[in-house]
Scaffold this active site. Structure first.
Site, PDB file in Angstrom:
ATOM      1  N   ASP A   7       0.849  -1.192   0.000  1.00  0.00           N
ATOM      2  CA  ASP A   7       0.000   0.000   0.000  1.00  0.00           C
ATOM      3  C   ASP A   7       0.890   1.249   0.000  1.00  0.00           C
ATOM      4  O   ASP A   7       0.471   2.328   0.412  1.00  0.00           O
ATOM      5  CB  ASP A   7      -0.908  -0.018   1.237  1.00  0.00           C
ATOM      6  CG  ASP A   7      -2.160   0.844   1.064  1.00  0.00           C
ATOM      7  OD1 ASP A   7      -2.602   1.025  -0.087  1.00  0.00           O
ATOM      8  OD2 ASP A   7      -2.687   1.343   2.072  1.00  0.00           O
TER       9      ASP A   7
ATOM     10  N   LYS B  51      -1.125  -1.335  -4.566  1.00  0.00           N
ATOM     11  CA  LYS B  51      -1.778  -0.070  -4.918  1.00  0.00           C
ATOM     12  C   LYS B  51      -0.966   0.614  -6.005  1.00  0.00           C
ATOM     13  O   LYS B  51       0.242   0.790  -5.864  1.00  0.00           O
ATOM     14  CB  LYS B  51      -1.883   0.840  -3.696  1.00  0.00           C
ATOM     15  CG  LYS B  51      -2.464   2.224  -4.031  1.00  0.00           C
ATOM     16  CD  LYS B  51      -2.868   2.997  -2.799  1.00  0.00           C
ATOM     17  CE  LYS B  51      -1.688   3.447  -1.971  1.00  0.00           C
ATOM     18  NZ  LYS B  51      -2.110   4.187  -0.761  1.00  0.00           N
TER      19      LYS B  51
END
EC number: 2.1.1.166
Length: 208
Positions: free
Chosen positions: A123, A163
């Site tokens: 992330d 991500k």
């Protein structure tokens, strides 16, 4: 006297505190709204199972690690890394340091050990300037590093969740992931802000 907030930062703060996922996270005692993004991905893609070893890159403040420990149980293990500090979570081995630093990467790989892992998730995101021509290359550099680690440590059949910000280099990066995994999906979880360029690539079935 404090500096006056910019219009964009004031708007972000207003959106943040009125966001239903932020409010739910606070009510449930969760580390961040990111918990809900991973919960949605798990609901559709069934990434995590009991006993898995998972690497969490860009872990702080701990929303993803907090979620994963509920899925992998007492026999599972999370190895997490972030530049920022993170309060301890039972079942999570946390390393604070800059993932781009070779010494930090070496320390992280030492914690992973010789055994392969079942999931690598990232992330990670750079500090955003608001200028896509600056932000996108910085973000792509981080996701390239995450992919390189996934190639090194993932077991056959393993999964990679990352991500990515859509922009220059995205299609090429997606092609690299498709060459290594049998199934690749692009997800935009409901908990992801609509204005954000972020999407999540969910790749499963790491090829031999």
């Amino acid at each position: 006297m404090g500096k006056k907030r910019s219009a964009s930062s004031s708007r972000w703060l207003q959106e943040h505190f009125s966001d239903k996922y932020v409010q739910q996270a606070q009510k449930k005692g969760l580390r961040s709204r990111a918990w809900f993004k991973l919960d949605e991905i798990q609901g559709t893609d069934k990434i995590f199972r009991p006993g898995m070893t998972v690497v969490d890159l860009g872990a702080a403040p701990g929303g993803w690690s907090q979620y994963v420990v509920t899925q992998i149980g007492d026999k599972g293990r999370v190895i997490a890394c972030d530049l920022l500090p993170m309060d301890p979570i039972v079942g999570v081995d946390f390393l604070q340091g800059d993932f781009r630093d070779e010494l930090v990467l070496a320390a992280l790989m030492e914690r992973v050990g010789d055994a392969k892992v079942q999931v690598v998730m990232s992330d990670m995101a750079p500090n955003m300037s608001g200028t896509p021509s600056v932000d996108i290359p910085r973000a792509m550099y981080l996701v390239e590093l995450a992919f390189e680690m996934a190639k090194d440590v993932l077991a056959p059949g393993g999964s990679f969740v990352v991500k990515v910000f859509q922009g220059e280099g995205f299609d090429e990066y997606l092609g690299q992931i498709r060459s290594l995994f049998t199934k690749v999906k692009i997800r935009k979880p409901e908990a992801s802000r609509a204005r954000s360029r972020e999407v999540y690539i969910v790749a499963t079935g790491r090829k031999l």
